[in-house]
Design an enzyme around this catalytic site. Structure first.
Site, short mmCIF file in Angstrom:
data_model
loop_
_atom_site.label_atom_id
_atom_site.label_comp_id
_atom_site.label_asym_id
_atom_site.label_seq_id
_atom_site.Cartn_x
_atom_site.Cartn_y
_atom_site.Cartn_z
NE ARG A 66 58.38 68.52 67.49
CZ ARG A 66 59.15 67.88 66.68
NH1 ARG A 66 58.97 66.63 66.30
NH2 ARG A 66 60.53 68.45 66.21
N GLY A 67 55.10 64.42 69.05
CA GLY A 67 55.51 63.09 68.18
C GLY A 67 56.62 63.60 67.04
N GLY A 68 57.11 62.65 66.49
CA GLY A 68 58.32 62.78 65.30
C GLY A 68 59.80 63.12 65.70
CB VAL A 70 65.60 66.67 64.89
CG1 VAL A 70 66.30 66.06 63.31
CG2 VAL A 70 66.10 68.21 64.90
CG HIS A 73 60.04 75.38 64.77
ND1 HIS A 73 59.36 75.19 63.92
CD2 HIS A 73 59.83 74.72 65.79
CE1 HIS A 73 58.45 74.26 64.33
NE2 HIS A 73 58.86 73.83 65.38
CB ALA A 155 57.88 69.77 59.54
CG LEU A 156 51.35 67.56 61.51
CD1 LEU A 156 50.35 67.48 60.47
CD2 LEU A 156 51.40 66.43 62.18
CB CYS A 186 60.85 64.79 59.46
SG CYS A 186 60.30 66.58 59.64
#
Length: 222
Positions: A66-68, A70, A73, A155-156, A186
């Site tokens: 994915r993008g981004g 650390v 979850h 967060a995304l 992030c």
């Protein structure tokens, strides 16, 4: 859009399932939205740097596509994975991100909390001094503390393959927030992470997941 509430599931298995769904889907495959929760895990995005993981303290660190950077979850967090054909929906990535964030903001509104966007920092933030304030964030950010007075509540991180999305957005409900201290969330050192419980909004995972799912589906259905 088919909404699937998966509950507590294994992260690696869910990631593999998302990738398989996206690889196998065709132009007529209905979009789906998966709502889930994970045992403690750090996930590292494509832009992630190893030095942003400060002290994992035994929590697994999983490299993803994915993008981004650390993030963490864990139990008490609603993780939403929209599996959407953006070409069929008629939008591009920037609009998709805007709609994901809009769904978070709309969900928070139902609990009396005002979510804010911060330019250049995807996700949703809240004012720590007055979480219900509708006043816009104004003035230039303090270069020494760009998130001063703010906490990150969602967060995304997304991935687009053949115009189709997977990965998604995580909304913090009622978590043990200490694992966020083991990373630069992030990629931002010192960024405070909060959940609804921090803001004295107490709800259960199922209620938040249902509201969040409804608003995501409304944003992502033609």
């Amino acid at each position: 859009m088919l909404i699937k509430t998966l509950g507590r599931v294994d992260y690696a298995a869910t990631l593999a399932a998302m990738q398989a769904f996206t690889a196998e889907r065709g132009p007529d495959t209905p979009d789906e939205l998966w709502l889930c929760e994970f045992d403690p895990v750090y996930t590292q995005g494509l832009a992630g740097k190893a030095d942003h993981v400060l002290d994992p303290a035994g929590i697994p660190v999983v490299q993803t596509n994915r993008g981004g950077q650390v993030t963490y979850h864990g139990p008490g967090q609603v993780v939403a994975y929209p599996l959407v054909d953006l070409q069929r929906l008629g939008i591009y990535v920037r609009e998709y991100v805007f709609r994901l964030e809009a769904a978070v903001i709309q969900t928070l509104e139902t609990f009396g909390v005002t979510g804010h966007r911060v330019s250049g920092a995807p996700g949703i933030y809240v004012r720590l001094d007055d979480p219900s304030s509708h006043a816009a964030l104004t003035g230039p950010a303090d270069p020494g503390d760009p998130f001063k007075g703010l906490g990150k509540i969602a967060a995304l991180g997304i991935k687009i393959s053949r115009h189709c999305s997977y990965h998604g957005v995580a909304l913090n409900v009622g978590m043990d927030l200490h694992p966020f201290d083991g990373i630069n969330p992030c990629g931002y050192a010192g960024l405070k992470t909060v959940d609804l419980a921090t803001l004295r909004v107490f709800s259960d995972w199922t209620t938040v997941a249902q509201r969040f799912g409804e608003r995501l589906a409304a944003q992502l259905t033609p």
